[in-house]
Design a protein around this motif. Sequence first.
Motif, PDB file in Angstrom:
ATOM      1  N   ARG A 266       0.842  -1.199   0.000  1.00 34.97           N
ATOM      2  CA  ARG A 266       0.000   0.000   0.000  1.00 34.97           C
ATOM      3  C   ARG A 266       0.877   1.248   0.000  1.00 34.97           C
ATOM      4  N   ILE A 267       0.294   2.343  -0.475  1.00 34.03           N
ATOM      5  CA  ILE A 267       0.961   3.643  -0.414  1.00 34.03           C
ATOM      6  C   ILE A 267       0.668   4.198   0.981  1.00 34.03           C
ATOM      7  N   ILE A 268       1.718   4.625   1.682  1.00 34.61           N
ATOM      8  CA  ILE A 268       1.532   5.019   3.083  1.00 34.61           C
ATOM      9  C   ILE A 268       1.465   6.516   3.313  1.00 34.61           C
ATOM     10  N   GLY A 269       1.736   7.319   2.265  1.00 35.66           N
ATOM     11  CA  GLY A 269       1.667   8.763   2.461  1.00 35.66           C
ATOM     12  C   GLY A 269       1.436   9.505   1.162  1.00 35.66           C
ATOM     13  N   GLY A 270       1.119  10.783   1.292  1.00 35.16           N
ATOM     14  CA  GLY A 270       0.946  11.636   0.124  1.00 35.16           C
ATOM     15  C   GLY A 270      -0.442  11.558  -0.480  1.00 35.16           C
ATOM     16  N   THR A 271      -0.542  11.968  -1.745  1.00 34.21           N
ATOM     17  CA  THR A 271      -1.838  12.074  -2.415  1.00 34.21           C
ATOM     18  C   THR A 271      -2.511  10.726  -2.641  1.00 34.21           C
ATOM     19  N   LEU A 272      -1.738   9.649  -2.706  1.00 35.03           N
ATOM     20  CA  LEU A 272      -2.312   8.314  -2.920  1.00 35.03           C
ATOM     21  C   LEU A 272      -2.335   7.477  -1.636  1.00 35.03           C
ATOM     22  N   LYS A 273      -2.197   8.138  -0.487  1.00 37.39           N
ATOM     23  CA  LYS A 273      -2.160   7.430   0.790  1.00 37.39           C
ATOM     24  C   LYS A 273      -3.335   6.457   0.903  1.00 37.39           C
ATOM     25  N   GLY A 274      -3.004   5.221   1.303  1.00 38.71           N
ATOM     26  CA  GLY A 274      -4.025   4.202   1.506  1.00 38.71           C
ATOM     27  C   GLY A 274      -4.305   3.350   0.282  1.00 38.71           C
ATOM     28  N   LEU A 275      -3.797   3.743  -0.879  1.00 36.34           N
ATOM     29  CA  LEU A 275      -4.033   2.966  -2.097  1.00 36.34           C
ATOM     30  C   LEU A 275      -3.362   1.604  -1.978  1.00 36.34           C
ATOM     31  N   ARG A 276      -4.156   0.547  -2.179  1.00 32.83           N
ATOM     32  CA  ARG A 276      -3.618  -0.813  -2.157  1.00 32.83           C
ATOM     33  C   ARG A 276      -3.277  -1.232  -3.577  1.00 32.83           C
ATOM     34  N   LEU A 277      -2.088  -1.796  -3.723  1.00 31.63           N
ATOM     35  CA  LEU A 277      -1.634  -2.286  -5.017  1.00 31.63           C
ATOM     36  C   LEU A 277      -1.436  -3.793  -4.917  1.00 31.63           C
ATOM     37  N   ASN A 278      -1.865  -4.490  -5.941  1.00 32.15           N
ATOM     38  CA  ASN A 278      -1.760  -5.947  -5.949  1.00 32.15           C
ATOM     39  C   ASN A 278      -0.995  -6.399  -7.186  1.00 32.15           C
ATOM     40  N   PRO A 279       0.334  -6.362  -7.115  1.00 31.14           N
ATOM     41  CA  PRO A 279       1.120  -6.779  -8.277  1.00 31.14           C
ATOM     42  C   PRO A 279       0.948  -8.272  -8.548  1.00 31.14           C
ATOM     43  N   PRO A 280       1.184  -8.689  -9.778  1.00 36.46           N
ATOM     44  CA  PRO A 280       1.091 -10.116 -10.093  1.00 36.46           C
ATOM     45  C   PRO A 280       2.042 -10.924  -9.203  1.00 36.46           C
ATOM     46  N   LYS A 281       1.613 -12.112  -8.847  1.00 34.95           N
ATOM     47  CA  LYS A 281       2.412 -12.967  -7.956  1.00 34.95           C
ATOM     48  C   LYS A 281       3.702 -13.458  -8.607  1.00 34.95           C
ATOM     49  N   ASN A 282       3.754 -13.469  -9.940  1.00 35.25           N
ATOM     50  CA  ASN A 282       4.905 -14.056 -10.628  1.00 35.25           C
ATOM     51  C   ASN A 282       6.044 -13.074 -10.904  1.00 35.25           C
TER      52      ASN A 282
ATOM     53  N   CYS B 266      13.752  -1.313  -9.190  1.00 32.04           N
ATOM     54  CA  CYS B 266      12.449  -0.795  -8.739  1.00 32.04           C
ATOM     55  C   CYS B 266      11.388  -1.881  -8.544  1.00 32.04           C
ATOM     56  N   GLY B 267      11.533  -3.034  -9.173  1.00 27.49           N
ATOM     57  CA  GLY B 267      10.600  -4.139  -8.940  1.00 27.49           C
ATOM     58  C   GLY B 267       9.159  -3.761  -9.192  1.00 27.49           C
ATOM     59  N   THR B 268       8.321  -3.872  -8.170  1.00 29.02           N
ATOM     60  CA  THR B 268       6.889  -3.569  -8.288  1.00 29.02           C
ATOM     61  C   THR B 268       6.613  -2.073  -8.356  1.00 29.02           C
ATOM     62  N   GLY B 269       7.613  -1.248  -8.063  1.00 30.40           N
ATOM     63  CA  GLY B 269       7.412   0.193  -8.026  1.00 30.40           C
ATOM     64  C   GLY B 269       6.973   0.687  -6.660  1.00 30.40           C
ATOM     65  N   ASN B 270       7.003  -0.169  -5.673  1.00 33.60           N
ATOM     66  CA  ASN B 270       6.578   0.143  -4.311  1.00 33.60           C
ATOM     67  C   ASN B 270       7.156   1.478  -3.818  1.00 33.60           C
ATOM     68  N   ILE B 271       8.465   1.652  -3.954  1.00 32.44           N
ATOM     69  CA  ILE B 271       9.126   2.881  -3.510  1.00 32.44           C
ATOM     70  C   ILE B 271       8.897   4.004  -4.527  1.00 32.44           C
ATOM     71  N   THR B 272       8.906   3.659  -5.797  1.00 33.31           N
ATOM     72  CA  THR B 272       8.664   4.631  -6.870  1.00 33.31           C
ATOM     73  C   THR B 272       7.343   5.358  -6.648  1.00 33.31           C
ATOM     74  N   TYR B 273       6.266   4.612  -6.416  1.00 38.46           N
ATOM     75  CA  TYR B 273       4.939   5.214  -6.207  1.00 38.46           C
ATOM     76  C   TYR B 273       4.916   6.071  -4.955  1.00 38.46           C
ATOM     77  N   GLU B 274       5.621   5.625  -3.922  1.00 39.17           N
ATOM     78  CA  GLU B 274       5.633   6.370  -2.657  1.00 39.17           C
ATOM     79  C   GLU B 274       6.249   7.757  -2.863  1.00 39.17           C
ATOM     80  N   PHE B 275       7.369   7.816  -3.585  1.00 41.30           N
ATOM     81  CA  PHE B 275       7.983   9.123  -3.868  1.00 41.30           C
ATOM     82  C   PHE B 275       7.067   9.979  -4.730  1.00 41.30           C
ATOM     83  N   ALA B 276       6.445   9.387  -5.747  1.00 42.54           N
ATOM     84  CA  ALA B 276       5.541  10.142  -6.616  1.00 42.54           C
ATOM     85  C   ALA B 276       4.347  10.665  -5.820  1.00 42.54           C
ATOM     86  N   SER B 277       3.788   9.843  -4.943  1.00 41.60           N
ATOM     87  CA  SER B 277       2.653  10.230  -4.122  1.00 41.60           C
ATOM     88  C   SER B 277       2.993  11.392  -3.196  1.00 41.60           C
ATOM     89  N   ARG B 278       4.258  11.477  -2.814  1.00 40.52           N
ATOM     90  CA  ARG B 278       4.707  12.513  -1.872  1.00 40.52           C
ATOM     91  C   ARG B 278       5.281  13.739  -2.578  1.00 40.52           C
TER      92      ARG B 278
END
Length: 177
Positions: free
Chosen positions: A2-18, A52-64
Motif C-alpha cells: 500500500r501507499i503510506i503517504g501523500g496524495t495516494l495514501k491508503g491505495l492498495r496495489l496488488n502486483p502479479p504474484k509471478n 524498482c521491482g513492483t514500483g513500491n518505492i517509486t509510487y511512494e515518492f511520486a505520491s509525496r
Amino acid sequence: MRIIGGTLKGLRLNPPKNLPVRPTTDLAKEALFNILQNQIELDGIKVLDLFCGTGNITYEFASRGAQQVIGVDRSMQCINYVKDTSRQHGLSQIKTFKADIFKYLQLETDQYDLIFADPPYDMNQIPEIPKIIFERNLLLPGGLLIVEHQSMQNLTNHPAFTEYRQYGHSSFSFFKN
C-alpha cells in the motif's frame, strides 16, 4: 502493498504474484519515509529508484510530490507493471527503463536529489553500488543514496556513509554527497 503517504495514501496495489521481486515491507517503508521526512524535502525532488521491482518505492515518492521518479529494473514484467500502474493512477512523473542496473549506472549522466537501491539480497555487487554512484557523480550536492540490504551485510566502509538502520532482516544504509 500500500501507499503510506501523500496524495495516494491508503491505495492498495496488488502486483502479479509471478514478478521476480522481494518488495520492501510496509513496516520498513514507513520507517524509511519517517526518516526521510526529517532529512529532506520530498516535494519537487528528482529520484532514481534502482531495482524498482513492483514500483513500491517509486509510487511512494511520486505520491509525496517528487517532480520526477526514474524506475530501473532488468525485468520487463516489472517495468510493464510499473508503467501500467503509473498510467492508471495518473503518475506522469514516473519514467521507467528496462536495463541491467550496473550498465545503466555506467551510462547515466543525470544527477539526482535521492537515489534508492533495493537489489536482490544475494547479489555480490551490492557494495559496488555506492562506489559507482559516487565515482560517476550521480548525486546532486547534498543528495542522498539509500541502499536496502540484508542486515548482516556491512556497507559502512564507504567514505560517504552516514547512517545505518535495521528493520528485522532488512537494513538501510545512507550515504550523503
